[in-house]
Write an enzyme that holds these catalytic residues in place. Sequence first.
Site, short mmCIF file in Angstrom:
data_model
loop_
_atom_site.label_atom_id
_atom_site.label_comp_id
_atom_site.label_asym_id
_atom_site.label_seq_id
_atom_site.Cartn_x
_atom_site.Cartn_y
_atom_site.Cartn_z
N SER A 37 0.79 -1.23 0.00
CA SER A 37 0.00 0.00 0.00
C SER A 37 0.82 1.29 0.00
O SER A 37 0.42 2.28 -0.60
CB SER A 37 -0.97 0.01 1.19
OG SER A 37 -0.28 -0.21 2.41
N ASP A 253 -2.70 5.87 11.55
CA ASP A 253 -2.60 4.41 11.70
C ASP A 253 -1.17 3.95 11.99
O ASP A 253 -0.94 2.78 12.29
CB ASP A 253 -3.15 3.70 10.47
CG ASP A 253 -2.40 4.02 9.18
OD1 ASP A 253 -1.33 4.67 9.23
OD2 ASP A 253 -2.88 3.62 8.10
N HIS A 256 0.93 3.95 7.37
CA HIS A 256 1.05 4.65 6.10
C HIS A 256 1.60 6.07 6.31
O HIS A 256 1.26 6.72 7.29
CB HIS A 256 -0.31 4.74 5.41
CG HIS A 256 -0.90 3.41 5.08
ND1 HIS A 256 -1.91 2.84 5.81
CD2 HIS A 256 -0.58 2.51 4.11
CE1 HIS A 256 -2.22 1.66 5.30
NE2 HIS A 256 -1.42 1.43 4.27
#
Length: 377
Positions: A37, A253, A256
Amino acid sequence: MKIKITHLLLTLGLITFSVQSQAQDPNFHIYLCFGQSNMEGQGTIGSQDQTVDNRFQVLQAVDCSNINRQATEWYPAIPPLCRCWNGLSPADYFGRTLIASLPSHINVGVVNVAVGGCRIELFDKDIYEDYLDTYKEDWFQNALDSYDRNPYNHLLSLAKQAQEVGVIKGILLHQGESNAGDAQWPTKVKKIYDDLLSDLDMEANVIPLLAGEMVHEDQGGSLASMNKIVAQLPEIIPNAHIISSSGCSDKDDNIHFDAAGYRELGKRYGEKMLSLLEYDANAPILHSESNTTYSLSTVYPNPVDSYGQIDFSLPKATHVKLKLYNTAGQEVTQILNKPCTSGHHSISYDFASVPRGVYYYRLETNEKMLSKKVLIQ
């Protein structure tokens, strides 16, 4: 505005970027990007990110009607550079950093195939099928579907297409969150790296692999412990380089990066690549070239153990001699001896038969003499 791969001619304002489909352009530098990601890009795209130098291009990986792009065509590298709804990624400011420092005749292209949440094994062509059901959720399965459920093969296919018009100079990786604590991760990455080089007919260990750290512990990264494993990569891949994430800001989070973090991390990828190309990211003017001057590049890669690329520029047509000398000033071999047209030239030479050591190669014309140092290992 889209660019046809069969005949590439894009004009943006007063800037023109062209690539001929039938001739590989040594001045079109291609970089392959893959991972999960963070390589997809999770950063919010800001207004400052939506303008880009036309010398920086992306080979579209998937069809995206929302941004009017079609797969397998080249576009100016305005984010997102991965799939249709991704955000800012390290690839964005990697390419921008290169363009800011490389000579104006060099263009940069990226190919980005990444899958959020994937383990590194999903890019292993021999076992990827065992990991297609890692997550049953639509977000994961849709990503796989966009790559025909084979991310490695999708990346390879695009890379081969890119090779038709440019030269692959490096591979960018950001992955590890889904393999946190996996001591075999470096070995698994090496398998994929070696497969790519083999399948693309590139020499082993010549192409640099730039691997980024997870969100750093100084930012409270919840998976920062993986960075100790990532740091081991250069021990098994001689041309691997680790890109520090220290100080790169992240999202709540703690996994990221945020937009500012991606910009900084991408810049660090770019600065590392510039150092490998031996350009100074902080002094681009020193390396600018024009058609009115003579120039001679440093061999890439340097040190070199077999084939190396040498670029030079001429302000007019002339006879060129390019010779290799040892440190005692004795001629070792003649690399080139022929008439050359004006403009930029790129040649590939096999140094494998030359004994290890430090040498100098010298470009000679009737009006100019330039020399550079090379280490043969």
